[in-house]
Design an enzyme around this catalytic site. Structure first.
Site, PDB file in Angstrom:
ATOM      1  N   SER A  25       4.175  -3.022 -49.383  1.00 50.49           N
ATOM      2  CA  SER A  25       3.666  -1.769 -48.808  1.00 50.49           C
ATOM      3  C   SER A  25       3.046  -2.016 -47.436  1.00 50.49           C
ATOM      4  O   SER A  25       3.266  -1.256 -46.489  1.00 50.49           O
ATOM      5  CB  SER A  25       2.599  -1.167 -49.728  1.00 50.49           C
ATOM      6  N   ARG A  29       4.262  -0.883 -43.440  1.00 59.26           N
ATOM      7  CA  ARG A  29       3.341  -0.164 -42.550  1.00 59.26           C
ATOM      8  C   ARG A  29       3.062  -0.968 -41.286  1.00 59.26           C
ATOM      9  O   ARG A  29       2.930  -0.403 -40.197  1.00 59.26           O
ATOM     10  CB  ARG A  29       2.053   0.154 -43.312  1.00 59.26           C
ATOM     11  N   GLY A  97      12.365   3.416 -50.897  1.00 62.28           N
ATOM     12  CA  GLY A  97      11.702   4.722 -50.883  1.00 62.28           C
ATOM     13  C   GLY A  97      10.605   4.770 -49.835  1.00 62.28           C
ATOM     14  O   GLY A  97      10.405   5.794 -49.172  1.00 62.28           O
ATOM     15  N   ASP A 326       3.739   0.340 -60.212  1.00 60.96           N
ATOM     16  CA  ASP A 326       4.845  -0.613 -60.054  1.00 60.96           C
ATOM     17  C   ASP A 326       4.790  -1.738 -61.089  1.00 60.96           C
ATOM     18  O   ASP A 326       5.735  -2.516 -61.205  1.00 60.96           O
ATOM     19  CB  ASP A 326       4.819  -1.220 -58.643  1.00 60.96           C
TER      20      ASP A 326
HETATM   21  C1  S3P Z   1       4.439   2.695 -52.260  1.00 58.82           C
HETATM   22  C2  S3P Z   1       3.954   3.655 -53.055  1.00 58.82           C
HETATM   23  C3  S3P Z   1       4.354   3.853 -54.452  1.00 58.82           C
HETATM   24  C4  S3P Z   1       4.999   2.607 -55.021  1.00 58.82           C
HETATM   25  C5  S3P Z   1       6.027   2.027 -54.094  1.00 58.82           C
HETATM   26  C6  S3P Z   1       5.386   1.670 -52.761  1.00 58.82           C
HETATM   27  C7  S3P Z   1       4.019   2.626 -50.855  1.00 58.82           C
HETATM   28  O1  S3P Z   1       5.279   4.905 -54.529  1.00 58.82           O
HETATM   29  O2  S3P Z   1       5.608   2.898 -56.267  1.00 58.82           O
HETATM   30  O3  S3P Z   1       6.603   0.861 -54.643  1.00 58.82           O
HETATM   31  O4  S3P Z   1       4.287   1.622 -50.165  1.00 58.82           O
HETATM   32  O5  S3P Z   1       3.395   3.597 -50.394  1.00 58.82           O
HETATM   33  P1  S3P Z   1       4.784   6.448 -54.612  1.00 58.82           P
HETATM   34  O6  S3P Z   1       3.955   6.663 -53.460  1.00 58.82           O
HETATM   35  O7  S3P Z   1       6.037   7.261 -54.564  1.00 58.82           O
HETATM   36  O8  S3P Z   1       4.090   6.544 -55.939  1.00 58.82           O
END
Ligand code: S3P
Length: 450
Positions: A25, A29, A97, A326
């Site tokens: 994450s 960023r 995602g 996760d």
């Molecule tokens: C993440 C947020 C989470 C997590 C994903 C990474 C992020 O998803 O499950 O692996 O980096 O902001 P959601 O924000 O959809 O819950």
């Protein structure tokens, strides 16, 4: 007893110190924020995995210059352009995602048209959750299936974007971050209220840049007097800690394998991420935090994990879920050997991850004759420290999901150490932890220092 059921055998303990790769994450960023700052920024500890490479490729396409730092492994110099540059080809978020949703907040605010998509799994994941708030801010976004699925196309709004006050229907750091990133380029204040706190890396990193952002309870406010974008910010040096979500697999492997003792060094311990630690400690897991410190605005420490008998019931409800969303596949593996019951409720979000993780776990556990009761928003299972699982008759399916693949690999080590199970899609570990097998093998040899 089924004739294929293994008699109790003794998996080799995991011993030694290890460093897990950079937090996924925070890596996403760090690349995005650096790419928005028109200075030469330095990022160390960056996760080198397929997901982060997707974000890097998107930013390179938009004009950022990304160069490896030859003096340091996992470190990069990232220089953002004066303004992001139009790119005619479709941007590719791959399986990520975080890439598609956070990039949506950025692309929605640019004065040029762009399209972003991803692989087959990402094209099935819900995008209405970012399209809806961004459209309320004035963004023009179209997507497949009535504007709910990728590919997503962004066309500029000549009036620009306006800040909003928005209540998230689900706790989602990705959606929250998309709105905040769009809010950086919008007139006025942006305020977001979450049903439960989700990881706050974006807020911490924006605050470190001097952006006027505050959090009170579950409400985050980006004040109206913020400058437009981040291009003006001074050059940054980001230090990415190890990924708790990657550490989680070795935490559980060590807990469940008698004789194990591992120290996982330099792990990010953001309170929005460590729900697994709390849940495991509540049933007797011997995990201690050593050398706690704050690095680049994030709590970091070493995790010392010793094999433990896990006893008691674990019940997780909706407010508990974001801090371990996760980690639920590996928690389910721990649940198999819990002297008690594991109940997960209010986790419908699991159905919208890289796979439908409730179904993915169910399929694997069915194949292993492990009783598992799925519900629309979670599951219940009753564990047994002496549980014997059969060698699966056919390949288990990782369902194209890196975290399912790693959870099943850990289960294989604990349950059936003399056989290597066939796990279809094991290679998906590349998404977040390309060196997973290597690190696991070294820990099992007791010689890990990676
Ligand atoms: C993440 C947020 C989470 C997590 C994903 C990474 C992020 O998803 O499950 O692996 O980096 O902001 P959601 O924000 O959809 O819950």
């Amino acid at each position: 007893m089924n004739s294929h059921v293994q008699q109790p055998s003794h998996p080799q303990p995991l011993c030694g110190a290890l460093v897990v790769p950079g937090d996924k994450s925070i890596s996403h960023r760090a690349v995005m924020l650096s790419g928005l700052i028109s200075q030469r920024n330095h990022v160390s500890g960056l996760l080198q995995s397929a997901d982060v490479q997707s974000t890097m490729a998107c930013f390179q396409a938009l004009g950022a210059i990304i160069e490896p730092d030859p003096t340091l492994s996992d470190a990069y110099w990232i220089t953002g352009p004066k303004a992001l540059q139009p790119h005619s080809a479709v941007l590719d978020a791959g399986n990520s995602g975080t890439t598609i949703r956070l990039m949506s907040g950025i692309l929605a605010a640019q004065p040029f048209t762009s399209t972003i998509t991803g692989d087959a799994s990402l094209q099935r994941r819900p995008m209405g959750r970012v399209i809806s708030p961004l459209s309320q801010m004035g963004a023009h976004i179209t997507g497949q299936q009535n504007n709910t699925l990728a590919p997503l196309t962004f066309t500029p709004n000549p009036q620009g974007l306006q800040g909003i006050a928005y209540t998230l229907p689900m706790a989602s750091a990705q959606v929250k971050s998309a709105i905040l990133l769009a809010g950086l380029f919008a007139q006025g204040a942006t305020q977001i209220t979450e049903p439960a706190p989700s990881r706050d890396h974006t807020e911490r990193m924006l605050a470190a840049l001097g952006v006027p952002i505050t959090t009170h309870g579950n409400t985050i406010t980006l004040a109206s007097d913020h400058p437009m974008g981040l291009a003006h910010c001074p050059a940054q040096r980001w230090q990415v800690p190890g990924d708790f979500s990657s550490a989680a697999f070795f935490m559980v492997a060590a807990l469940l394998t008698p004789g194990s003792e591992v120290v996982i060094q330099n792990v990010g311990l953001n309170p929005g991420r460590i729900g697994l630690l709390t849940a495991l400690q509540s049933v007797g897991a011997d995990i201690t935090i050593q050398n706690p410190q704050t690095v680049a605005g994030e709590p970091v420490g070493d995790l010392r994990v010793c094999a433990s008998r896990l006893r008691g019931n674990v019940t997780l409800d909706e407010p508990d879920i974001p801090a371990l969303i996760d980690e639920i596949p590996i928690l389910a593996v721990a649940g198999i050997y819990l002297d008690g019951t594991l109940t997960v409720r209010g986790a419908e979000e699991l159905r919208h991850k890289e796979s439908d993780r409730i179904t993915a776990i169910q399929q694997a556990f069915d194949a292993l004759q492990m009783p598992f009761e799925a519900t629309p928003d979670g599951f219940t299972l009753s564990g047994d420290p002496q549980r014997c699982l059969p060698t699966p008759a056919t390949a288990l399916d990782a369902c194209h999901d890196h975290r399912i693949a790693m959870a099943l690999a850990v289960l294989n080590h604990v349950a059936d150490p003399t056989q290597t199970w066939s796990i279809q899609g094991r290679e998906w570990v590349r998404i977040s932890f390309p060196t997973f097998d290597d690190v696991f093998a070294r820990l099992v040899q007791g010689a890990a220092h990676v």
